[in-house]
Design a protein around this motif. Structure first.
Motif, PDB file in Angstrom:
ATOM      1  N   LYS A 289      29.283  17.794   9.300  1.00  0.00           N
ATOM      2  CA  LYS A 289      30.398  17.353   8.486  1.00  0.00           C
ATOM      3  C   LYS A 289      29.874  16.800   7.159  1.00  0.00           C
ATOM      4  CE  LYS A 289      33.851  15.722  11.846  1.00  0.00           C
ATOM      5  NZ  LYS A 289      33.650  16.590  12.961  1.00  0.00           N
ATOM      6  N   LEU A 290      30.324  17.380   6.081  1.00  0.00           N
ATOM      7  CA  LEU A 290      29.906  16.886   4.784  1.00  0.00           C
ATOM      8  C   LEU A 290      30.754  15.707   4.328  1.00  0.00           C
ATOM      9  CD1 LEU A 290      29.120  20.268   2.974  1.00  0.00           C
ATOM     10  CD2 LEU A 290      27.570  18.715   4.149  1.00  0.00           C
ATOM     11  N   HIS A 291      31.921  15.555   4.921  1.00  0.00           N
ATOM     12  CA  HIS A 291      32.745  14.371   4.708  1.00  0.00           C
ATOM     13  C   HIS A 291      33.175  13.865   6.076  1.00  0.00           C
ATOM     14  CE1 HIS A 291      33.214  14.724   0.314  1.00  0.00           C
ATOM     15  NE2 HIS A 291      33.012  15.999   0.554  1.00  0.00           N
ATOM     16  N   HIS A 292      33.676  12.632   6.125  1.00  0.00           N
ATOM     17  CA  HIS A 292      33.920  12.093   7.467  1.00  0.00           C
ATOM     18  C   HIS A 292      35.032  12.848   8.191  1.00  0.00           C
ATOM     19  CE1 HIS A 292      37.498   9.839   6.141  1.00  0.00           C
ATOM     20  NE2 HIS A 292      36.792   9.487   5.078  1.00  0.00           N
ATOM     21  N   TRP A 293      35.905  13.511   7.430  1.00  0.00           N
ATOM     22  CA  TRP A 293      36.967  14.265   8.099  1.00  0.00           C
ATOM     23  C   TRP A 293      36.548  15.712   8.369  1.00  0.00           C
ATOM     24  CZ3 TRP A 293      37.235  12.924   2.891  1.00  0.00           C
ATOM     25  CH2 TRP A 293      37.150  13.997   1.996  1.00  0.00           C
ATOM     26  N   GLY A 294      35.400  16.122   7.857  1.00  0.00           N
ATOM     27  CA  GLY A 294      35.006  17.529   8.044  1.00  0.00           C
ATOM     28  C   GLY A 294      34.690  18.176   6.715  1.00  0.00           C
ATOM     29  N   ASN A 295      34.916  19.483   6.635  1.00  0.00           N
ATOM     30  CA  ASN A 295      34.511  20.209   5.443  1.00  0.00           C
ATOM     31  C   ASN A 295      35.660  20.851   4.679  1.00  0.00           C
ATOM     32  OD1 ASN A 295      31.809  19.620   6.081  1.00  0.00           O
ATOM     33  ND2 ASN A 295      31.776  21.322   7.530  1.00  0.00           N
ATOM     34  N   VAL A 296      36.875  20.527   5.061  1.00  0.00           N
ATOM     35  CA  VAL A 296      37.994  21.126   4.337  1.00  0.00           C
ATOM     36  C   VAL A 296      38.268  20.325   3.072  1.00  0.00           C
ATOM     37  CG1 VAL A 296      40.469  21.625   4.421  1.00  0.00           C
ATOM     38  CG2 VAL A 296      39.028  22.048   6.430  1.00  0.00           C
ATOM     39  N   LEU A 297      38.393  20.997   1.949  1.00  0.00           N
ATOM     40  CA  LEU A 297      38.812  20.334   0.710  1.00  0.00           C
ATOM     41  C   LEU A 297      40.324  20.407   0.596  1.00  0.00           C
ATOM     42  CD1 LEU A 297      38.670  19.128  -2.098  1.00  0.00           C
ATOM     43  CD2 LEU A 297      37.795  21.282  -2.952  1.00  0.00           C
TER      44      LEU A 297
ATOM     45  N   PRO B  57      40.854  14.646  -0.021  1.00  0.00           N
ATOM     46  CA  PRO B  57      40.447  13.327  -0.521  1.00  0.00           C
ATOM     47  C   PRO B  57      41.634  12.418  -0.835  1.00  0.00           C
ATOM     48  CG  PRO B  57      39.101  15.009  -1.528  1.00  0.00           C
ATOM     49  CD  PRO B  57      40.151  15.718  -0.739  1.00  0.00           C
ATOM     50  N   GLU B  58      42.767  13.008  -1.222  1.00  0.00           N
ATOM     51  CA  GLU B  58      43.913  12.164  -1.569  1.00  0.00           C
ATOM     52  C   GLU B  58      44.465  11.451  -0.344  1.00  0.00           C
ATOM     53  OE1 GLU B  58      46.957  14.023  -3.907  1.00  0.00           O
ATOM     54  OE2 GLU B  58      45.478  14.797  -5.349  1.00  0.00           O
ATOM     55  N   TYR B  59      44.265  12.012   0.832  1.00  0.00           N
ATOM     56  CA  TYR B  59      44.750  11.329   2.039  1.00  0.00           C
ATOM     57  C   TYR B  59      43.806  10.206   2.437  1.00  0.00           C
ATOM     58  CZ  TYR B  59      47.954  15.217   2.252  1.00  0.00           C
ATOM     59  OH  TYR B  59      48.916  16.135   1.940  1.00  0.00           O
ATOM     60  N   PHE B  60      42.665  10.128   1.757  1.00  0.00           N
ATOM     61  CA  PHE B  60      41.711   9.085   2.082  1.00  0.00           C
ATOM     62  C   PHE B  60      41.502   8.164   0.902  1.00  0.00           C
ATOM     63  CE2 PHE B  60      40.821  10.506   6.229  1.00  0.00           C
ATOM     64  CZ  PHE B  60      40.982  11.876   6.206  1.00  0.00           C
ATOM     65  N   GLY B  61      42.521   8.048   0.091  1.00  0.00           N
ATOM     66  CA  GLY B  61      42.508   7.032  -0.953  1.00  0.00           C
ATOM     67  C   GLY B  61      41.983   7.476  -2.290  1.00  0.00           C
ATOM     68  N   ALA B  62      41.584   8.726  -2.420  1.00  0.00           N
ATOM     69  CA  ALA B  62      41.019   9.134  -3.704  1.00  0.00           C
ATOM     70  C   ALA B  62      42.023   9.918  -4.518  1.00  0.00           C
ATOM     71  CB  ALA B  62      39.769   9.976  -3.500  1.00  0.00           C
TER      72      ALA B  62
ATOM     73  N   LEU C 204      35.405   7.720  -3.195  1.00  0.00           N
ATOM     74  CA  LEU C 204      35.164   8.806  -2.271  1.00  0.00           C
ATOM     75  C   LEU C 204      33.772   9.370  -2.493  1.00  0.00           C
ATOM     76  CD1 LEU C 204      36.412  10.595  -0.131  1.00  0.00           C
ATOM     77  CD2 LEU C 204      36.738  12.265  -1.908  1.00  0.00           C
ATOM     78  N   ARG C 205      32.931   9.198  -1.522  1.00  0.00           N
ATOM     79  CA  ARG C 205      31.600   9.768  -1.647  1.00  0.00           C
ATOM     80  C   ARG C 205      31.322  10.535  -0.375  1.00  0.00           C
ATOM     81  NH1 ARG C 205      28.904  11.227  -3.686  1.00  0.00           N
ATOM     82  NH2 ARG C 205      26.877  10.264  -3.489  1.00  0.00           N
ATOM     83  N   PRO C 206      30.606  11.631  -0.453  1.00  0.00           N
ATOM     84  CA  PRO C 206      30.290  12.328   0.791  1.00  0.00           C
ATOM     85  C   PRO C 206      29.468  11.399   1.678  1.00  0.00           C
ATOM     86  CG  PRO C 206      29.170  13.348  -1.090  1.00  0.00           C
ATOM     87  CD  PRO C 206      29.989  12.228  -1.623  1.00  0.00           C
ATOM     88  N   THR C 207      29.847  11.336   2.926  1.00  0.00           N
ATOM     89  CA  THR C 207      29.091  10.458   3.821  1.00  0.00           C
ATOM     90  C   THR C 207      28.332  11.334   4.790  1.00  0.00           C
ATOM     91  OG1 THR C 207      30.968  10.346   5.299  1.00  0.00           O
ATOM     92  CG2 THR C 207      30.710   8.549   3.736  1.00  0.00           C
ATOM     93  N   THR C 208      27.032  11.346   4.659  1.00  0.00           N
ATOM     94  CA  THR C 208      26.240  12.196   5.555  1.00  0.00           C
ATOM     95  C   THR C 208      25.057  11.416   6.069  1.00  0.00           C
ATOM     96  OG1 THR C 208      25.102  12.996   3.591  1.00  0.00           O
ATOM     97  CG2 THR C 208      26.812  14.384   4.514  1.00  0.00           C
TER      98      THR C 208
END
Lengths: 795, 157, 292
Positions: free
Chosen positions: A148-156, A779-784, A791-795
């Motif tokens: 996962k490139l972001h905490h929710w996965g890889n969908v933009l 990202p907009e659903y996560f505050g960005a 919003l930073r990728p978390t890996t």
């Protein structure tokens, strides 16, 4: 006694007016970003990541700092303000502090006395990386088991459009699967500019870009400066095609300039250019087209997946566009269209001419050709039977209003004369496929003809407040009235600056027009993209000129109300056709007017993908004639015939230029252009191995311009800059299919594909639909929202 | 090292790192920025100029190799407002969009017409195949060459 | 970086011996790309572009001697009768590149994609090398080109010239690329039918670590030509199937790889097609010459 000019104003709209910048460009005095110079300037260089995905453990700049001629070495620690930037979502680190997300990502920057010394110093920066598992395939990215490139996965973003009854029955179904490769804009001018520190603590930036104000909006917070102290001026732009929408060297040069107190120039070489700008999204499209026996489209189900790469850029808008155009410019009563954009550790993708439309056009036109064959119908006739028109309802529920001369576009393209052919024995060796390689003397040649019809939006969509401000000043010059136009509109070669001069002459009835350099001393003009500048800039300049006219009328007839019969022509105010005043007599005081043109509002998708997403549409058709050497799989394009829906051609020669140049980029994607990635690394970052068409590859292009005026825009003129590119790839590959009988699901077509050597890959199954909260970018659903750096990728 | 070259009729000299290309030397040391740097590997022709009368990609010539030699660049083709007929033809035919390829192309067309005043279409395309253009699709560049060849014939009479 | 600019061959050879690490540069079409792209930073370069001795170009009794510094443009202009060489020269890059690129450069770089190299191989060319210590020596082409970008040039030697006996008979050079101009070849083939020696010679480029000949194919074709009486009767056709068999054997001589420009399978296929066509062109040219 003033001398007035009563000569007929020349070089107005509708004429093939010579470029206003033609002389400096042909004599070599036109200054591009890479030609900038300032006394005492330093040169900047960038160290870039060699890994597609890695943690940064340590950055050691010690050796670089003491390297010859070095004045500064900067890392993330030196970023004065906001740490990230981005066109839609601020997810790109100015310089990274914990992780790198793609090969080529900037990691550190250097300023030194010469380019050579800067490069050498950059190579002495030691970075310890800890490589991490990468996500390198767009469909694999959707697998729940993928890293996962972001905490929710890889969908933009995932967009879903529902229209009518997706389960509607059809007599005939065509199942298609198509792929398009990653294409590069390959503008000849490199990313370049110069940053000059100012006495007020601000910065002056002279740079090649597509949108001065969007740049400034991202740059200022990073430098911890108010926008007014970041002053931007446009340098000459050596082509853009989308590669300059995102920031390149701007922030880095500013940081180095502010640190050293000296001007800093950065000019990327070709390899770095490939690494440093976004590319066209590679795509995979699954498309199911259903029709009745008599050739009426009944239902389309489609899925497009695009690889957005490491950062968001303008991917969110690209996937929205692509999905809305997935069923093509056709009346389709039932549709289910879905588009998914994913993050990967591949190089970021973003804007490139066509913006999602070429990829889907390739797919929908291929399915239609197969449908035509299945039904025994002429392919062009099938388009005519289904093409949209005024009043058509698109899958988003949007009704087509304004201008939509689809029949005319299709028929006039079809009716353009076919090329004359010559007996092989009489032809020059170089005119055969393979050209200068002398591989064919006429053996095994098959001719093929292909046709494609497509559309896209003009200007911005989904509720974006799209506007362009222009300031027009009319004053008395030595030889007569002179108009100065000041906008931030970027001229990147398309001819915008010439068009606005034509408009000013038309509106003001004067000859002399000068263009102020584009800069941030006026408000935003929006970007030079989305085929929008003629419409938006033209609109703003027309508005401003008309306001100037009002001032002149009041000066000519003070106190008198005279409605509807006043005009400006040939240096005079005319009333009921008769001259009543010389402009020069009215210009003791110059007239300055600033106007901002907005277009009709658009809106975002509701939960069913419904809404008036776009403003205006433009249509295009192309017929391609090719000759194929079937044994060697080499293709010669013999002719491209193009019909463009221009509304009104303000400068026909310039419209043709867009048709011809746009077709060349479509030909490139059809036959030879592909960014080859190996483990996330670009394997062909040079013009030796990333091949763009030469003069021996491009055929003659014949263009017919359809003029059906669009309401509510200056002179009815639409935007056409992208349309030839949208349809060209589809038309050329269709022609190759016609010549060879091969399926050819992928662009660019390789000789291996034509010859039949490429493995028959199975059609992959439709990928899983990701679970998403809604139609907006994740990202907009996560505050960005835009401008959020949290919003930073978390890996 | 100090490099001395006769550029457009004037002897010029400037110091540069030995590995500097002729293109970089002219652009960065002499500020003659008319010749362009689109690819630095001889693929695009935007750096085309004449070295001892022969057209070359200056990015592939070491500046040191031009020492004591004659170089002619795009800047030699015009004087003030006076343009070379090939330049005139380019502007008139609409063959200029972003213009980055234009100086190199103008040099290549001048070189072609000097050697072959009446080239046919395929010869033109072959002669200019080393000059890449990303904007125009080459169509109006072909028009410009035709126009320039015609006006050359008319001028010679 | 040091820059040495000798005016005579003698001077050049002294410098070469004294500074073996200095990389020779002539047209710069290979080396400058390396320098511009930061791939290579030689400590020194030795400019051989001004040496008159490397610009020799002559034909004596059919023996062609081509100086290492002769450009492709000069070859096109002065040796148009050497058809394969002229065709190969014409296929190189652009006029700008041809004005600077040299056969000596092709040999120095020793890439299997060097356009002139298949021509040299089909003519059994010899490479002339020279040093201050040992003077001139001549090496057969396949004793000089020994691997990918590897040749047997000694550190104190320069490439002086290349020589071969001109062929009399139809010949051609072809190269496949994925666009119509300015390509590094995906596969290249040179074919020569030499009437006086009754030899058929074919060489392949870009499909092996070096340029290679196809001796099996050549022997087979020569025998067929004899069998058909074609050496004496220019209009005598070859039996059906010979073209394909020849092409098959030529393709078998290739040892290609996959790379960013093409796949191994396509390269082999391309060679097969080019071989058949080149043979066809040669046979047509002979019977047309007969008809004149």
């Amino acid at each position: 006694m003033s001398t007035s000019l009563h000569e007929r104003t020349r070089e107005r709209i509708g004429e093939n007016v010579r470029r206003i910048d033609g002389i400096p460009k042909t004599t070599g005095s036109f200054a591009y970003g890479s030609d900038q110079w300032h006394d005492g300037m330093l040169w900047g260089a960038t160290l870039r990541s060699p890994h597609p995905h890695a943690r940064i453990r340590r950055i050691d700049v010690g050796d670089a700092l003491v390297s010859a001629g070095v004045q500064a070495v900067l890392t993330h620690e030196d970023v004065p303000g906001k740490k990230t930037y981005g066109l839609e979502i601020a997810d790109q680190p100015v310089l990274p502090w914990d992780v790198v997300m793609h090969v080529g990502q900037p990691v550190a920057i250097v300023a030194a006395e010469t380019p050579e010394l800067a490069k050498r110093a950059a190579s002495k920066i030691h970075v310890e990386y800890e490589p991490r598992e990468s996500v390198l395939d767009m469909v694999a990215a959707l697998d729940p088991a993928a890293p996962k490139l972001h905490h929710w996965g890889n969908v933009l973003r995932h967009v879903r459009i529902e229209h009518g009854d997706p389960d509607a029955k059809a007599d005939v179904w065509i199942e298609g699967y198509y792929e398009t490769a990653m294409q590069d804009q390959a503008a000849l001018g490199p990313e370049a500019g110069i940053a000059i520190p100012a006495e007020d603590g601000g910065i002056d930036l002279i740079v090649s870009t597509q949108w001065l104000h969007a740049d400034r909006q991202q740059i200022a917070p990073v430098l911890d400066l108010p926008e007014e102290r970041v002053r931007m001026t446009l340098a000459g732009v050596g082509g853009a095609f989308g590669s300059r929408e995102d920031l390149h060297m701007q922030i880095h040069a500013c940081m180095l300039a502010m640190r050293t107190g000296r001007p800093v120039k950065m000019s990327y070489g070709r390899e770095e250019s490939f690494l440093s700008h976004v590319h066209r999204h590679p795509s995979r499209v699954w498309l199911r087209t259903g029709a009745s026996r008599d050739g009426q489209l009944v239902s389309i189900r489609g899925r497009i997946v695009v690889d957005g790469g490491a950062f968001a850029s303008s991917t969110s808008a690209v996937i929205a566009n692509a999905t809305t155009f997935l069923s093509g410019p056709y009346d389709v009563p039932n549709a289910l269209l879905e588009g998914t954009a994913v993050y990967t550790n591949n190089p970021p993708c973003g804007a490139m001419r066509g913006f999602g439309a070429p990829q889907v056009c390739f797919a929908h036109e291929a399915n239609l050709d197969r449908l035509a064959r299945e039904l025994g119908l002429d392919p062009v006739e099938l388009r005519l039977r289904n093409a949209v028109s005024i009043g058509s309802v698109l899958p988003t529920g949007q009704v087509i209003r304004g201008s939509a001369p689809t029949r005319a576009v299709i028929e006039r393209c079809r009716d353009l004369p076919m090329p004359e052919s010559d007996v092989p024995a009489r032809r020059h060796a170089m005119t055969f496929p393979g050209g200068a390689g002398n591989v064919c003397h006429g053996e095994g040649l098959r001719q093929g003809v292909g046709f494609a019809f497509g559309y896209k939006n003009v200007a911005y969509s989904e509720g974006f407040d799209d506007f362009h401000q222009a300031r027009v000043t009319l004053s008395a010059g030595a030889n007569g009235p002179v108009a100065e136009i000041h906008t931030a509109g970027v001229e990147c070669g398309q001819g915008f600056s010439t068009i606005v001069a034509q408009i000013a002459r038309e509106e003001l009835g004067i000859q002399d027009v000068v263009l102020h350099t584009a800069d941030t001393q006026v408000e935003s003009a929006g970007s030079t993209s989305a085929s929008r500048q003629t419409v938006m800039g033209g609109g703003a300049v027309q508005m401003a000129c008309r306001a100037v006219a009002e001032v002149l009328f009041a000066r000519a007839l003070p106190g008198l109300q005279q409605e509807g019969t006043l005009g400006l022509a040939d240096g005079q105010v005319v009333a009921n056709g008769a001259p009543i005043a010389d402009l020069l007599d009215l210009l003791d005081e110059p007239v300055t007017v600033t106007r901002t043109f907005h277009h009709h509002a658009t809106m975002g998708f509701d939960e069913r993908g419904q809404g008036d997403i776009h403003w205006m549409f433009s249509f295009g058709a192309q017929r391609a004639v090719v000759e194929v050497d079937e044994e060697l799989g080499l293709v010669k394009v013999v002719q491209l015939a193009s019909a463009l829906d221009a509304g009104r051609a303000l400068n026909p020669q310039a419209v043709e230029g867009q048709s011809e140049g746009g077709s060349a980029q479509g030909l490139g994607l059809a036959l030879m252009e592909e960014i080859v990635l190996r483990e996330g690394r670009i394997a062909n970052a040079s013009f030796t191995d990333y091949l763009i068409p030469t003069m021996l590859d491009m055929p003659p292009v014949v263009t017919t311009i359809v003029e059906d005026p669009e309401p509510n825009v200056a002179y009815g003129a639409k935007g056409i800059g992208e349309m030839a590119t949208v349809v060209s790839t589809a038309a050329i590959v269709a022609a190759i299919r016609d010549a060879t009988g091969r399926e050819l699901r992928r662009a660019p077509v390789r000789p291996d594909d034509i010859v039949g050597l490429a493995e028959e890959r199975e059609v992959p199954p439709w990928p899983p639909v990701p679970e998403v909260p809604g139609q907006r970018p994740m990202p907009e659903y996560f505050g960005a929202a835009p401008d959020q750096s949290e919003l930073r990728p978390t890996t | 090292m100090l490099i001395r070259v006769c550029v457009n009729g004037d002897w010029r000299e400037a110091d540069a790192w030995e590995g500097t290309s002729l293109l970089s030397w002219l652009r960065d040391e002499l500020r003659l920025v008319g010749s362009k740097n689109a690819c630095e590997q001889g693929e695009c022709g935007s750096c085309s100029m004449w070295l001892d009368g022969e057209m070359v990609c200056s990015c592939l010539v070491l500046a040191a190799q031009a020492h004591d030699r004659q170089v002619r660049t795009i800047e030699s083709l015009s004087a003030g407002e006076q343009m070379h007929p090939v330049q005139e033809a380019f502007v008139h035919a609409g063959a200029v969009q972003c213009g980055f390829c234009t100086p190199g192309l103008v040099v290549a067309v001048v070189d072609l017409l000097d050697r072959d005043p009446d080239p046919d279409e395929i010869n033109v395309r072959e002669a200019l195949s080393g000059n890449l253009c990303r904007c125009t699709g080459y169509q109006k560049i072909m028009d410009a060459v035709r126009l320039a060849a015609e006006s050359r014939r008319e001028a010679i009479g | 970086m040091n820059y040495y600019s000798p005016r005579t061959l003698e001077e050049a050879l002294e410098l070469r011996a004294a500074y073996p690490e200095a990389v020779p540069i002539a047209g710069g079409t290979d080396l400058m790309v390396q320098i511009n792209f930061d791939v290579t930073r030689p400590g020194a370069v030795l400019d051989v572009s001004r040496l008159p001795e490397l610009h020799a170009l002559r034909i004596d009794n059919g023996m062609v001697t081509l100086g290492a510094g002769v450009t492709f443009t000069r070859i096109q202009r002065e040796l148009p009768q050497l058809r394969a060489l002229a065709e190969a020269s014409r296929s190189v890059g652009s006029p700008q590149i041809r004005n600077r690129g040299t056969v000596g450069g092709n040999l120095g770089t020793a890439s299997p994609a060097g356009d002139a190299l298949p021509v040299l191989a089909t003519h059994d060319a010899e490479i002339g090398l020279v040093s201050a210590a040992r003077g001139e020596r001549w090496v057969p082409w396949d004793g000089f080109l020994v691997g990918v970008k590897r040749n047997t040039l000694e550190p104190d030697e320069l490439i002086l010239a290349v020589r071969w006996l001109a062929a009399t008979g139809p010949q051609s050079f072809s190269k496949i690329g994925t666009r119509n101009a300015m390509v590094i070849s995906v596969a290249a083939l040179c074919f020569v039918l030499d009437q006086p020696t009754r030899r058929a010679r074919v060489a392949l480029g870009s499909v092996a670590p070096t340029v290679v000949r196809a001796p099996d194919a050549e022997a087979m074709l020569e025998a067929e030509l004899v069998g058909a009486g074609a050496w004496d009767d220019f209009s005598a056709p070859l039996p059906a199937g010979v073209g394909d068999a020849f092409a098959e054997r030529v393709a078998a001589a290739a040892d290609p790889i996959d790379d960013v420009r093409g796949t191994a399978e396509y390269r082999r296929h391309g060679i097969r097609v080019l071989a058949r066509r080149a043979l066809g062109w040669a046979m047509s040219a002979r019977s047309e010459a007969m008809a004149l």
